[in-house]
Design a protein around this motif. Structure first.
Motif, short mmCIF file in Angstrom:
data_model
loop_
_atom_site.label_atom_id
_atom_site.label_comp_id
_atom_site.label_asym_id
_atom_site.label_seq_id
_atom_site.Cartn_x
_atom_site.Cartn_y
_atom_site.Cartn_z
N THR A 74 0.81 -1.22 0.00
CA THR A 74 0.00 0.00 0.00
C THR A 74 0.85 1.27 0.00
O THR A 74 0.31 2.36 0.16
N THR B 216 2.15 2.25 -5.36
CA THR B 216 0.92 2.75 -5.97
C THR B 216 1.24 3.58 -7.21
O THR B 216 0.58 3.44 -8.24
N VAL C 252 -3.74 0.91 -6.03
CA VAL C 252 -3.11 0.31 -4.86
C VAL C 252 -3.04 -1.19 -5.05
O VAL C 252 -3.99 -1.81 -5.53
#
Length: 174
Positions: A81, A86, A93
């Motif tokens: 995460t 990302t 994500v």
């Protein structure tokens, strides 16, 4: 006095690209070159992640307080995460292990329920529909919209349309 056999001194780091660095983080290059590309493309996200997860500043790399090898280790250890991962995924994500397991569990339970309903359904009534799988946003479905076959068919149709319009303009067909 016996002599110590002279062999090549093993390098601290393997020759070539870092072993085990995910392809997305390597950006097609290895070692320092790949890390430099990562810094150039996603420096702000990487800086925030290093600070948040490890308490390390990216500028320490240039002051000598952080080595390239340590930076590679930190990048490898970033959570799914993290802002860097990302950014590497185009703003999507990465799923956690729990999310993947829960999606699989949901599919297993709904499929089991469907099988149970199928087996116990009245033959005179309509059978229940098979359940749809849980939407896995982390898996990109192949787009039929831009498939090579579809694009080739569209180009062929456009070519035929231009030829027909030209034939009409020249009076060969009505």
């Amino acid at each position: 006095m016996d002599r110590v056999p002279q062999a090549e001194v093993p390098a601290v780091q393997d020759e070539g690209p870092l072993q085990g660095v995910p392809q997305a983080l390597r950006a097609g290059a290895g070692g320092i070159r790949g890390l430099r590309q990562l810094i150039r493309r996603h420096g702000r996200a990487l800086e925030a992640d290093l600070r948040r997860e490890y308490g390390v500043r990216l500028r320490d790399l240039y002051t000598g307080n952080l080595t390239w090898r340590e930076l590679a280790s930190y990048v490898l250890g970033l959570s799914p995460t993290s802002a860097t991962r990302t950014a590497l995924n185009g703003g999507t994500v990465e799923p956690t292990g729990e999310q993947i397991i829960l999606a699989d569990l949901f599919d297993a339970v709904t499929t089991h329920d469907w099988h149970f309903a199928q087996a116990n359904a009245d033959d005179k009534k309509a059978k229940p529909k098979k359940p749809k799988p849980y939407p896995r946003w982390w898996i990109t479905q192949p787009s039929r919209k831009n498939s090579p076959e579809r694009l080739a068919k569209l180009d062929d149709a456009r070519r035929r349309k231009r030829a027909r319009e030209q034939a009409i303009a020249e009076g060969r067909i009505a």
